[in-house]
Design an enzyme around this catalytic site. Sequence first.
Site, PDB file in Angstrom:
ATOM      1  CB  SER A  74      87.167 106.832  23.440  1.00 37.24           C
ATOM      2  OG  SER A  74      87.515 107.761  24.360  1.00 37.24           O
ATOM      3  CE1 TYR A 122      86.333 103.106  27.249  1.00 37.26           C
ATOM      4  CE2 TYR A 122      87.863 104.774  26.843  1.00 37.26           C
ATOM      5  CZ  TYR A 122      86.478 104.698  26.852  1.00 37.26           C
ATOM      6  OH  TYR A 122      85.391 105.068  26.302  1.00 37.26           O
TER       7      TYR A 122
HETATM    8  P1  NAD Z   1      76.701 103.242  28.964  1.00 39.94           P
HETATM    9  O1  NAD Z   1      77.237 102.767  29.994  1.00 39.94           O
HETATM   10  O2  NAD Z   1      75.611 104.230  29.322  1.00 39.94           O
HETATM   11  O3  NAD Z   1      76.504 102.489  27.709  1.00 39.94           O
HETATM   12  C1  NAD Z   1      77.264 101.190  27.545  1.00 39.94           C
HETATM   13  C2  NAD Z   1      76.162 100.369  26.848  1.00 39.94           C
HETATM   14  O4  NAD Z   1      77.034  98.939  26.615  1.00 39.94           O
HETATM   15  C3  NAD Z   1      75.110  99.831  27.618  1.00 39.94           C
HETATM   16  O5  NAD Z   1      73.946  99.534  26.780  1.00 39.94           O
HETATM   17  C4  NAD Z   1      75.496  98.303  28.041  1.00 39.94           C
HETATM   18  O6  NAD Z   1      74.545  97.414  28.334  1.00 39.94           O
HETATM   19  C5  NAD Z   1      76.405  97.961  26.947  1.00 39.94           C
HETATM   20  N1  NAD Z   1      77.262  96.809  27.507  1.00 39.94           N
HETATM   21  C6  NAD Z   1      78.197  96.805  28.290  1.00 39.94           C
HETATM   22  N2  NAD Z   1      78.814  95.623  28.260  1.00 39.94           N
HETATM   23  C7  NAD Z   1      78.024  94.874  27.507  1.00 39.94           C
HETATM   24  C8  NAD Z   1      77.996  93.385  27.379  1.00 39.94           C
HETATM   25  N3  NAD Z   1      78.955  92.550  27.912  1.00 39.94           N
HETATM   26  N4  NAD Z   1      77.102  92.939  26.073  1.00 39.94           N
HETATM   27  C9  NAD Z   1      76.272  93.717  25.739  1.00 39.94           C
HETATM   28  N5  NAD Z   1      76.147  95.019  26.057  1.00 39.94           N
HETATM   29  C10 NAD Z   1      77.013  95.752  26.903  1.00 39.94           C
HETATM   30  O7  NAD Z   1      77.794 104.438  28.365  1.00 39.94           O
HETATM   31  P2  NAD Z   1      78.082 105.361  27.021  1.00 39.94           P
HETATM   32  O8  NAD Z   1      78.712 106.470  27.565  1.00 39.94           O
HETATM   33  O9  NAD Z   1      76.840 105.645  26.247  1.00 39.94           O
HETATM   34  O10 NAD Z   1      79.248 104.607  26.454  1.00 39.94           O
HETATM   35  C11 NAD Z   1      78.847 104.184  25.070  1.00 39.94           C
HETATM   36  C12 NAD Z   1      80.159 104.141  23.991  1.00 39.94           C
HETATM   37  O11 NAD Z   1      80.777 105.394  24.115  1.00 39.94           O
HETATM   38  C13 NAD Z   1      81.282 103.338  24.957  1.00 39.94           C
HETATM   39  O12 NAD Z   1      81.956 102.554  23.826  1.00 39.94           O
HETATM   40  C14 NAD Z   1      82.222 104.127  25.454  1.00 39.94           C
HETATM   41  O13 NAD Z   1      83.435 103.720  25.506  1.00 39.94           O
HETATM   42  C15 NAD Z   1      82.102 105.399  24.413  1.00 39.94           C
HETATM   43  N6  NAD Z   1      82.393 106.581  24.922  1.00 39.94           N
HETATM   44  C16 NAD Z   1      81.615 107.312  25.980  1.00 39.94           C
HETATM   45  C17 NAD Z   1      82.291 108.305  26.470  1.00 39.94           C
HETATM   46  C18 NAD Z   1      81.514 109.505  27.542  1.00 39.94           C
HETATM   47  O14 NAD Z   1      82.208 110.390  28.007  1.00 39.94           O
HETATM   48  N7  NAD Z   1      80.366 108.806  28.155  1.00 39.94           N
HETATM   49  C19 NAD Z   1      83.556 109.141  25.695  1.00 39.94           C
HETATM   50  C20 NAD Z   1      84.132 108.352  24.823  1.00 39.94           C
HETATM   51  C21 NAD Z   1      83.633 107.479  24.290  1.00 39.94           C
END
Ligand code: NAD
Length: 267
Positions: free
Chosen positions: A145, A158
């Site tokens: 991130s 985080y």
């Molecule tokens: P999201 O909530 O749609 O996806 C998160 C995923 O992680 C889901 O598939 C969920 O089931 C899985 N997960 C959570 N806990 C779990 C566990 N205990 N066991 C197995 N799976 C688990 O969110 P996203 O935005 O797609 O996030 C994906 C990645 O991108 C994350 O690492 C997040 O930190 C990173 N990210 C997101 C953003 C944003 O703005 N959305 C920005 C920077 C980084």
Amino acid sequence: MSEKFLSGRTALVTGSTSGIGLAIARALGAAGARVAINGLGEAGQIEAAVSSVRSAGARDARYFEADLRQPGQIEQMMADINTWSPLDVLVNCAGVQHAVPLEDMPVDRWDMILAVNLSSAFHTMRLAMPGMAERGFGRVVNIASVHGLVASVNKAPYIASKFGIVGLSKAAALEYARAGDRKSGGVTVNCVCPGWVETALIEPQIEAHAAGDSREEGIRRMLAEKQPSQRTSMPEEIADAVLWLCRPQSHNLTGTSIPVDGGWTAQ
Ligand code: NAD
């Protein structure tokens, strides 16, 4: 370059039942990979994810269950995937967030965020990378991130987890830098560092910024605070950066963290 440059390769994307992970799984599938899907969700959501990766073009797509807070379940998942097909591409994308001040952060939330966002990647990497080195080809892409590069208030665990995964990726990149060669493709480890991406993960923050006004106004305020482009990213755009790191030509691109953040970390 053939669009199916991952033909014959196998990929695992953790956290691919929704959001960025699902978009990455679809992109790897479209490039010809077999895709192992992992993440939480109801049966219907999991089936929909698997079938959407198949219809994107994956040679095969299967769901492998593991709660990533549990190292024992990760070990079982990695063994099951290896029996299905040895891993060539590992994308650690699962992530969780909880935004409150440090002093109000529940201790169990700290443990959970570190376990899912950081320790799970240590486990999948330690189990997958020796095989990649043996075969001379491997791509590890960790979805960190902007918060792996700079901090913000109210996100201590985080941010600690994301700085941690940037460091873990550099360490692993060095340890595996000499594996394989140009012809086999080598073994690389990199992070992609998104700014705001429109997924379920940021909905609570959009709501907090909206403070009773519209969702659009919430997004506008979040972007105004941090992201100079004033545009969010879409999950498919993050997937495109991941795909590029998986190309054979990227064999010397290792140990880096690539921001996809509209200029956030350039400030
Ligand atoms: P999201 O909530 O749609 O996806 C998160 C995923 O992680 C889901 O598939 C969920 O089931 C899985 N997960 C959570 N806990 C779990 C566990 N205990 N066991 C197995 N799976 C688990 O969110 P996203 O935005 O797609 O996030 C994906 C990645 O991108 C994350 O690492 C997040 O930190 C990173 N990210 C997101 C953003 C944003 O703005 N959305 C920005 C920077 C980084």
